[in-house]
Write a protein that holds these residues in place. Structure first.
Motif: not given
Length: 222
Positions: A93-122
């Motif tokens: 997601s970060a490389s796509t946001l910067f328009f670097f390369g072509d390893l495009w995201e097929n899901e939104h990627e974030f880095t979080v501290r322990p304890g964070k969750q998301s119910r979204r499959k994408e």
């Protein structure tokens, strides 16, 4: 809608790409019943994700769903008030946001501290404690810096050609310096059978694998 309610909505959405979360609306003092009216079909706010809305008539960012997912990580905190503790856009997601390369995201990627969750499959969450030197503010969000993106991708997606192009683009566009790239890659050198902490050798291998070899700047701007 009263003038006061409109002012409250505008104050939030103008700093968040026309977007607002339900919790942020509640935090401004707008009642639950008023929110129901504002988010009804063909009303002022359009639902774009669970608990996230876009102000009708405001410009729509091309990466709206990524931004909505980022807002969901800490729905009560305004974008401008967030720290890296509330989640950082990272990896593909970060490389796509910067328009670097072509390893495009097929899901939104974030880095979080322990304890964070998301119910979204994408949405894919990576658990790691970043420091601020690993991140930059970019277009209103916390995002991993280019050298960190390359280092992270090598761990998760060891595709030297694709990641080499991301590194090449970061250098070519002046978004990162070669010295910083070498430094962030140093801890991984031994994984690729190079001398301990020889980030320069690893960076050289990556850049040689880039399909499109462009002249790069020697000093970055990040």
């Amino acid at each position: 809608m009263s003038v006061k309610t409109w002012q409250r909505i505008a104050k939030v959405t103008e700093g968040q790409w026309g977007m607002v979360t339900r919790q942020q609306l509640l935090n401004t003092g707008i009642s639950q019943s008023t929110i129901q009216g504002l988010t009804a079909p063909d009303s002022v706010l359009e639902r774009i994700a669970e608990g996230v809305y876009h102000l009708n008539g405001a410009p729509v960012p091309w990466d709206q769903q990524l931004r909505a997912a980022w807002l969901q990580l800490a729905p009560g905190v305004l974008a401008q008030d967030r720290t890296i503790d509330q989640g950082v856009v990272s990896h593909r997601s970060a490389s796509t946001l910067f328009f670097f390369g072509d390893l495009w995201e097929n899901e939104h990627e974030f880095t979080v501290r322990p304890g964070k969750q998301s119910r979204r499959k994408e949405v894919k969450l990576h658990v790691k404690a970043y420091s601020e030197k690993d991140c930059v503010r970019y277009e209103g969000m916390w995002v991993t810096r280019p050298a960190r993106i390359v280092a992270d991708l090598l761990v998760e997606y060891p595709d030297f050609e694709a990641i080499g192009q991301i590194a090449m683009d970061a250098l070519r566009k002046g978004a990162e310096s070669r010295a910083n790239l070498d430094k962030w890659l140093a801890p991984q050198a031994r994984r690729f059978h190079l001398k301990q902490s020889d980030g320069a050798a690893l960076a050289e291998q990556l850049l040689k694998m880039a399909p499109y070899d462009n002249q790069v700047q020697t000093e970055g701007v990040v």
